[in-house]
Every structure is written in C-alpha cells, then in structure tokens.
Design a protein around this motif. Structure first.
Motif, PDB file in Angstrom:
ATOM      1  N   PRO A   1     -50.332  44.236 -32.703  1.00 36.27           N
ATOM      2  CA  PRO A   1     -50.513  43.531 -33.974  1.00 36.27           C
ATOM      3  C   PRO A   1     -49.205  42.917 -34.459  1.00 36.27           C
ATOM      4  N   THR A   2     -49.326  41.837 -35.188  1.00 34.24           N
ATOM      5  CA  THR A   2     -48.168  41.181 -35.793  1.00 34.24           C
ATOM      6  C   THR A   2     -47.834  41.881 -37.107  1.00 34.24           C
ATOM      7  N   THR A   3     -46.579  42.227 -37.280  1.00 35.44           N
ATOM      8  CA  THR A   3     -46.155  42.930 -38.493  1.00 35.44           C
ATOM      9  C   THR A   3     -45.279  42.023 -39.352  1.00 35.44           C
ATOM     10  N   VAL A   4     -45.146  42.386 -40.618  1.00 39.41           N
ATOM     11  CA  VAL A   4     -44.349  41.614 -41.568  1.00 39.41           C
ATOM     12  C   VAL A   4     -42.867  41.875 -41.300  1.00 39.41           C
ATOM     13  N   GLY A   5     -42.102  40.817 -41.052  1.00 36.22           N
ATOM     14  CA  GLY A   5     -40.675  40.961 -40.797  1.00 36.22           C
ATOM     15  C   GLY A   5     -39.837  40.822 -42.046  1.00 36.22           C
ATOM     16  N   SER A   6     -40.227  39.933 -42.936  1.00 40.61           N
ATOM     17  CA  SER A   6     -39.490  39.745 -44.181  1.00 40.61           C
ATOM     18  C   SER A   6     -40.407  39.121 -45.217  1.00 40.61           C
ATOM     19  N   VAL A   7     -40.068  39.328 -46.482  1.00 48.88           N
ATOM     20  CA  VAL A   7     -40.870  38.820 -47.592  1.00 48.88           C
ATOM     21  C   VAL A   7     -39.930  38.198 -48.624  1.00 48.88           C
ATOM     22  N   ARG A   8     -40.318  37.056 -49.140  1.00 54.54           N
ATOM     23  CA  ARG A   8     -39.553  36.445 -50.221  1.00 54.54           C
ATOM     24  C   ARG A   8     -40.526  35.939 -51.281  1.00 54.54           C
ATOM     25  N   VAL A   9     -40.405  36.465 -52.483  1.00 56.19           N
ATOM     26  CA  VAL A   9     -41.238  36.053 -53.617  1.00 56.19           C
ATOM     27  C   VAL A   9     -40.317  35.417 -54.650  1.00 56.19           C
ATOM     28  N   THR A  10     -40.523  34.151 -54.928  1.00 56.67           N
ATOM     29  CA  THR A  10     -39.679  33.405 -55.851  1.00 56.67           C
ATOM     30  C   THR A  10     -40.514  32.933 -57.037  1.00 56.67           C
ATOM     31  N   VAL A  11     -39.976  33.110 -58.228  1.00 56.97           N
ATOM     32  CA  VAL A  11     -40.635  32.669 -59.454  1.00 56.97           C
ATOM     33  C   VAL A  11     -39.776  31.592 -60.091  1.00 56.97           C
ATOM     34  N   THR A  12     -40.385  30.463 -60.395  1.00 59.88           N
ATOM     35  CA  THR A  12     -39.678  29.373 -61.060  1.00 59.88           C
ATOM     36  C   THR A  12     -40.267  29.154 -62.450  1.00 59.88           C
ATOM     37  N   GLY A  13     -39.561  28.380 -63.260  1.00 61.04           N
ATOM     38  CA  GLY A  13     -40.040  28.103 -64.605  1.00 61.04           C
ATOM     39  C   GLY A  13     -39.364  28.986 -65.637  1.00 61.04           C
ATOM     40  N   PRO A  14     -39.893  29.007 -66.860  1.00 56.46           N
ATOM     41  CA  PRO A  14     -39.258  29.761 -67.946  1.00 56.46           C
ATOM     42  C   PRO A  14     -39.096  31.255 -67.654  1.00 56.46           C
ATOM     43  N   ALA A  15     -40.027  31.826 -66.897  1.00 58.91           N
ATOM     44  CA  ALA A  15     -39.937  33.264 -66.634  1.00 58.91           C
ATOM     45  C   ALA A  15     -38.684  33.632 -65.860  1.00 58.91           C
ATOM     46  N   ALA A  16     -38.146  32.704 -65.106  1.00 64.36           N
ATOM     47  CA  ALA A  16     -36.972  33.007 -64.291  1.00 64.36           C
ATOM     48  C   ALA A  16     -35.704  33.129 -65.129  1.00 64.36           C
TER      49      ALA A  16
ATOM     50  N   LYS B   1     -51.359  37.876 -52.679  1.00 60.44           N
ATOM     51  CA  LYS B   1     -51.096  36.742 -53.561  1.00 60.44           C
ATOM     52  C   LYS B   1     -51.908  36.837 -54.850  1.00 60.44           C
ATOM     53  N   THR B   2     -53.170  37.248 -54.728  1.00 59.45           N
ATOM     54  CA  THR B   2     -54.015  37.370 -55.913  1.00 59.45           C
ATOM     55  C   THR B   2     -53.482  38.443 -56.860  1.00 59.45           C
ATOM     56  N   ASN B   3     -53.104  39.594 -56.326  1.00 58.33           N
ATOM     57  CA  ASN B   3     -52.609  40.683 -57.166  1.00 58.33           C
ATOM     58  C   ASN B   3     -51.283  40.322 -57.829  1.00 58.33           C
ATOM     59  N   THR B   4     -50.416  39.641 -57.082  1.00 55.44           N
ATOM     60  CA  THR B   4     -49.117  39.246 -57.636  1.00 55.44           C
ATOM     61  C   THR B   4     -49.289  38.249 -58.773  1.00 55.44           C
ATOM     62  N   LEU B   5     -50.181  37.290 -58.590  1.00 54.58           N
ATOM     63  CA  LEU B   5     -50.427  36.316 -59.650  1.00 54.58           C
ATOM     64  C   LEU B   5     -51.037  36.989 -60.876  1.00 54.58           C
ATOM     65  N   SER B   6     -51.916  37.942 -60.669  1.00 53.88           N
ATOM     66  CA  SER B   6     -52.520  38.665 -61.788  1.00 53.88           C
ATOM     67  C   SER B   6     -51.467  39.444 -62.573  1.00 53.88           C
ATOM     68  N   THR B   7     -50.506  40.020 -61.867  1.00 51.37           N
ATOM     69  CA  THR B   7     -49.433  40.753 -62.536  1.00 51.37           C
ATOM     70  C   THR B   7     -48.620  39.829 -63.429  1.00 51.37           C
TER      71      THR B   7
ATOM     72  N   TYR C   1     -46.694  35.048 -69.576  1.00 53.86           N
ATOM     73  CA  TYR C   1     -46.810  33.803 -68.814  1.00 53.86           C
ATOM     74  C   TYR C   1     -48.206  33.695 -68.196  1.00 53.86           C
ATOM     75  N   ALA C   2     -49.200  33.571 -69.083  1.00 53.02           N
ATOM     76  CA  ALA C   2     -50.601  33.577 -68.648  1.00 53.02           C
ATOM     77  C   ALA C   2     -50.989  32.325 -67.876  1.00 53.02           C
ATOM     78  N   ALA C   3     -50.195  31.264 -67.963  1.00 52.52           N
ATOM     79  CA  ALA C   3     -50.516  30.024 -67.258  1.00 52.52           C
ATOM     80  C   ALA C   3     -49.870  29.961 -65.882  1.00 52.52           C
ATOM     81  N   ALA C   4     -49.359  31.068 -65.401  1.00 55.05           N
ATOM     82  CA  ALA C   4     -48.682  31.077 -64.095  1.00 55.05           C
ATOM     83  C   ALA C   4     -49.654  30.698 -62.985  1.00 55.05           C
ATOM     84  N   SER C   5     -49.116  30.085 -61.937  1.00 57.47           N
ATOM     85  CA  SER C   5     -49.938  29.684 -60.787  1.00 57.47           C
ATOM     86  C   SER C   5     -49.082  29.726 -59.528  1.00 57.47           C
TER      87      SER C   5
END
Length: 218
Positions: free
Chosen positions: A143-158, A192-198, A204-208
């Motif tokens: 199986p292919t495993t996750v090697g690295s993860v990068r989550v970036t948030v832009t906009g006022p929340a940053a 992705k769905t869970n992260t956006l819900s968080t 920042y309810a208008a996040a996408s």
C-alpha cells in the motif's frame, strides 16, 4: 450583401404519415359486392415477404472466482462488472469477452481507491466447464503511505491574533491523515471535509478549500 437564400421547407412528415395510413386503410377495406375472392396462388403472390428472424447468438453461463485479499473482495464485487453480471442469464459470448477485458482496469482502479496503486490484475476464462469459470486475480502489492502533509490557511485567519492563529493551529494539529498512514481516497476525502468543518466552526464560517492535491509515488 450576400443574396439571401430562402430556407428549405422541411418535408411534410405528418402528411406522409397520413398518406401511409390512408393507403393501409384502403388496402384492408372490405371487397365490393359481387367481387370474387382471390385464388390461393394470387394471394400468395400478393402477400408481403416475411423477414427471416435474425440469428441470436447462444447465451453463455459463467461464474467468477475472486483470487484477491479478503479485504478487497467486497470492493471488487461491487466495482467489477464481470462479477456483478455473472447471474445474467442472457449473456452473449462477445459480451463476456468484453467484460473480461474491462475487469482489469476496473480491478486496478478499485485497488487504488484503497491505497494500492501498484496492483496487478489478471483474468482467465475456462470455457471447458459448465458454467464457464472466470478467475480474476488481483495482487495489490504494497500500500501507498503518506510521506508528508502540508495544510496551509490563507486569508484573515492566518494573521488574526489570537483567534485566527489558534483556529489555524487546531486545523493543522487535527489533520487525521498522518504521515505513515495508508493513503486511500475515502480517507483523503474525509480528512478534507473534517478539516474544513473544524475551521468553519471558528469565527471563519465562510472558509472553503481553494486547492487540494495528493501526489502519489507508488
């Protein structure tokens, strides 16, 4: 200016149907009084020719044997048409051949959805048996495993301190598909769905999600 050509008038389809129906009605109208019935040879000569029934290829029966890891068997049963159609009682031989060919990419795609991007599939059909036996073998590989993860948030929340910075930290720390985990399409979509819900649960309810990408090196 170019000369304007008159538009062609479409053929009177309705009129042709009316004429055809009228001709049929006239041909089956009762004979006039005193007319003699046609002789048998005349009736046979005037009868319309009967088209021969097309040759229907004989139907074949087959059953499928799945040679794959137990964890993939239910998925293959739902994703591969060769398996799903094995109870069809009017299967022509050429359709069976097509289903056997299509089973290979369908099996590989099903395995890839669970993180097996190097799966090898093979199918054989034993026509000496009744019903025929189609054996689908799937070797998923590693199986292919996750090697690295990068989550970036832009906009006022940053840049908003402290509310925005804290919301971004929760998103990054709560990312569920961690390094070393087996990658799958379902887990990727759920992460992705869970992260956006968080993030939406914060101010920042208008996040996408503006961009998402999974680079797979099998």
């Amino acid at each position: 200016m170019l000369p304007v050509r008159p538009r062609a008038t479409p053929p009177p389809v309705r009129a042709w149907w009316l004429l055809t129906l009228a001709a049929i009605t006239a041909s089956v109208a009762p004979p006039s009084p005193g007319a003699e019935p046609p002789r048998a040879d005349e009736a046979a000569a005037s009868a319309p020719p009967v088209a021969a029934a097309p040759d229907t290829p004989p139907a074949v029966r087959y059953r499928v044997v799945l040679d794959a890891p137990d964890a993939l068997v239910p998925l293959l049963e739902r994703a591969v048409d060769l398996v799903r159609w094995q109870s069809f009682d009017s299967m022509p031989d050429d359709l069976l051949d097509r289903l056997a060919r299509e089973a290979l990419p369908q099996a590989r795609e099903a395995a890839a959805s669970r993180g097996y991007f190097s799966a090898v599939a093979d199918v054989t059909v034993d026509r000496s048996r009744d019903p025929m036996t189609a054996t689908l073998r799937v070797d998923p590989g590693r199986p292919t495993t996750v090697g690295s993860v990068r989550v970036t948030v832009t906009g006022p929340a940053a840049t908003d301190i402290p509310i925005g910075v804290e919301a971004v930290a929760r998103v990054q720390q709560g990312w569920p598909l961690r390094r070393g985990a087996v990658f799958s399409q379902n887990e990727w979509a759920a992460a992705k769905t869970n992260t956006l819900s968080t993030l939406k649960a914060s101010p920042y309810a208008a996040a996408s999600v503006t961009h998402s990408e999974a680079r797979v090196d099998p």
